[in-house]
Scaffold this motif. Structure first.
Motif, short mmCIF file in Angstrom:
data_model
loop_
_atom_site.label_atom_id
_atom_site.label_comp_id
_atom_site.label_asym_id
_atom_site.label_seq_id
_atom_site.Cartn_x
_atom_site.Cartn_y
_atom_site.Cartn_z
N ILE A 73 26.41 12.11 -32.69
CA ILE A 73 25.33 11.74 -33.55
C ILE A 73 23.96 11.89 -33.09
O ILE A 73 23.59 10.98 -32.02
CB ILE A 73 25.70 10.34 -33.90
CG1 ILE A 73 27.17 10.14 -34.54
CG2 ILE A 73 24.54 9.92 -35.06
CD1 ILE A 73 27.45 8.77 -34.91
N ASN A 74 23.38 13.15 -33.43
CA ASN A 74 22.16 13.45 -32.58
C ASN A 74 20.93 13.85 -33.56
O ASN A 74 19.93 14.10 -33.27
CB ASN A 74 22.72 14.60 -31.77
CG ASN A 74 21.55 15.69 -31.46
OD1 ASN A 74 20.75 15.22 -30.27
ND2 ASN A 74 21.31 16.80 -32.04
N ALA A 75 21.27 13.99 -34.88
CA ALA A 75 20.27 14.22 -35.95
C ALA A 75 19.13 13.16 -35.66
O ALA A 75 19.42 12.13 -35.45
CB ALA A 75 20.58 14.35 -37.35
N ASP A 90 21.79 16.40 -46.39
CA ASP A 90 20.65 15.69 -45.99
C ASP A 90 21.56 14.07 -45.45
O ASP A 90 22.04 13.57 -46.29
CB ASP A 90 19.85 15.02 -47.04
CG ASP A 90 18.61 14.33 -46.64
OD1 ASP A 90 18.70 13.60 -45.90
OD2 ASP A 90 17.47 14.41 -47.22
N VAL A 91 21.52 13.74 -44.18
CA VAL A 91 22.14 12.39 -43.68
C VAL A 91 21.49 11.20 -44.16
O VAL A 91 21.90 10.09 -43.63
CB VAL A 91 22.17 12.39 -42.18
CG1 VAL A 91 23.14 13.58 -41.74
CG2 VAL A 91 21.03 12.63 -41.29
N THR A 92 20.32 11.26 -44.77
CA THR A 92 19.84 10.03 -45.27
C THR A 92 20.39 9.60 -46.78
O THR A 92 20.19 8.67 -47.17
CB THR A 92 18.13 10.09 -45.82
OG1 THR A 92 17.72 10.95 -46.67
CG2 THR A 92 17.45 10.62 -44.25
N TYR A 104 23.27 19.93 -40.76
CA TYR A 104 21.97 20.12 -40.58
C TYR A 104 21.66 20.06 -41.99
O TYR A 104 22.15 20.12 -42.86
CB TYR A 104 21.76 21.67 -40.01
CG TYR A 104 22.61 22.72 -40.55
CD1 TYR A 104 23.87 22.79 -39.99
CD2 TYR A 104 21.99 23.51 -41.45
CE1 TYR A 104 24.74 23.73 -40.80
CE2 TYR A 104 22.81 24.34 -42.38
CZ TYR A 104 24.08 24.75 -41.80
OH TYR A 104 24.82 25.54 -42.49
N LEU A 105 20.00 20.14 -41.97
CA LEU A 105 19.40 20.18 -43.37
C LEU A 105 19.45 21.76 -43.73
O LEU A 105 19.58 22.87 -43.15
CB LEU A 105 18.22 19.82 -43.13
CG LEU A 105 17.69 18.30 -43.13
CD1 LEU A 105 16.50 18.07 -42.49
CD2 LEU A 105 17.94 17.62 -44.49
N THR A 135 25.84 16.47 -35.21
CA THR A 135 24.75 16.24 -36.18
C THR A 135 23.63 17.03 -35.37
O THR A 135 23.21 16.58 -34.23
CB THR A 135 24.54 14.92 -36.92
OG1 THR A 135 24.03 14.00 -35.72
CG2 THR A 135 25.80 14.46 -37.24
N GLY A 136 22.66 17.87 -36.35
CA GLY A 136 21.74 18.40 -35.66
C GLY A 136 22.05 19.43 -34.82
O GLY A 136 21.30 19.92 -33.85
N GLY A 137 23.19 19.92 -34.84
CA GLY A 137 23.76 21.05 -34.11
C GLY A 137 23.18 22.43 -34.40
O GLY A 137 23.52 23.34 -33.71
#
Ligand code: NAD
Ligand code: MG
Length: 297
Positions: free
Chosen positions: A137-139, A111-113, A83-84, A58-60
């Motif tokens: 898990i990095n975002a 969006d991971v929220t 990613y977004l 995530t956030g890759g």
């Protein structure tokens, strides 16, 4: 620049401040940064440590996650990146780099929220890669606020949702898919141990990520799965220029480090590879600091 593996003084290996002033809206794009970060695009060389593995990062699209995604692909893994949607330009570059290694890339904008999306993105990874055995898990969301009075409930909520709730939702959805030998890696921060005054909410989430991952590691080892934390110090990423730090602080970013410079994302990629690979077989429930000498204890 000399080859990154040539013996040299590490302090002088990468760009040092001052940097140009470069505020960006959230989410920031790596493609707009000056100087361009080194995520390993041309500098990371793999050696088959993750052959045939199936990774979700995530956030890759950018920063530390991009460096991990590139390194994983060079080591032989198929890689899904989350990613977004606004980060499509950065994400496209990463997809091209993964595919250039002859590996499968899966692009997951969203969006991971949003809890439902977290569960969907795991399912899309499993469908796209034919399984999942490396979960990074990095975002993360970071917003500087000078005073406690300025941290609104919306601010607090966004940081908690992105950094903590999404971690839980993604891990919960992923665990049933993970086989023995799989590895979960979370990205915390030196902020978990030495919080900045202006990062009240963010530092709180990073301490939470450490505790969560250590607890999860105890559960998962019963299935032969490891979980570990990486705790970065200052890294040259769009997180900082898009409000993570005040714009003036970005021009001096890394100056306070003993190195006199920030880390480049490629300098942390080998730790993700170690924790992901079977070489890290006895490493579980640990926190790896990559801080340029700041220490995490
Ligand atoms: P980055 O901005 O390049 O990466 C963060 C990523 O998080 C973004 O690319 C974005 O894709 C993702 N993201 C944020 N909000 C999201 C949302 N709502 N939905 C989906 N994705 C979302 O910056 P980075 O510095 O590489 O950050 C990666 C991790 O490293 C973060 O967890 C950050 O807290 C951590 N970290 C960074 C530093 C640093 O100095 N750069 C230091 C310590 C820890
Ligand atoms: Mg990004």
């Amino acid at each position: 620049m000399t080859d990154r593996l040539t013996m040299q003084d590490p302090r002088a290996q990468y760009p040092q401040p001052p940097f140009p002033r470069q505020p960006q809206p959230v989410p920031g794009l790596a493609g707009k940064m000056d100087p361009q970060p080194d995520h390993g695009e041309t500098s990371y060389k793999g050696s088959g440590k993750l052959t045939g593995r199936k990774a979700l990062v995530t956030g890759g699209d950018s920063g530390i996650g991009r460096a991990a995604a590139i390194a994983f692909a060079r080591e032989g893994a198929d890689v899904a990146i989350a990613y977004l949607a606004d980060e499509e330009a950065d994400a496209k570059e990463v997809v091209v780099l993964i595919e250039a290694e002859g590996r499968t890339a899966v692009a997951l904008p969203g969006d991971v929220t949003d809890e439902a999306w977290c569960r969907t993105l795991v399912e899309q990874t499993v469908a796209g890669l034919g399984g999942l055995d490396l979960l990074v898990i990095n975002a993360g969301h970071q917003q500087n606020r000078q005073s406690i009075a300025e941290v609104t409930s919306d601010d607090f909520d966004r940081t908690m949702k992105t950094n903590l709730y999404a971690m839980h939702w993604i891990a919960q959805a992923a665990v049933p898919h993970l086989p023995a030998g799989a590895s979960v890696i979370t990205t915390a921060s030196v902020q978990a141990y030495d919080p900045s005054a202006i990062l009240l909410d963010y530092a709180t989430t990073k301490a939470g990520i450490v505790a969560y991952t250590k607890a999860l590691a105890k559960q998962l080892l019963e299935k032969g799965i490891r979980a570990n934390v990486v705790a970065p110090g200052p890294f040259w990423t769009a997180l900082q220029s898009s409000g993570g730090q005040p714009p003036e602080a970005v021009t001096k970013f890394g100056e306070e480090s003993a190195y006199g410079r920030p880390g480049q994302p490629v300098e942390i990629a080998p730790v993700y590879v170690l924790l992901a690979s079977q070489e890290g077989s006895f490493i579980n429930g640990e926190v790896y600091g990559v801080t340029g000498g700041a220490g995490i204890a």
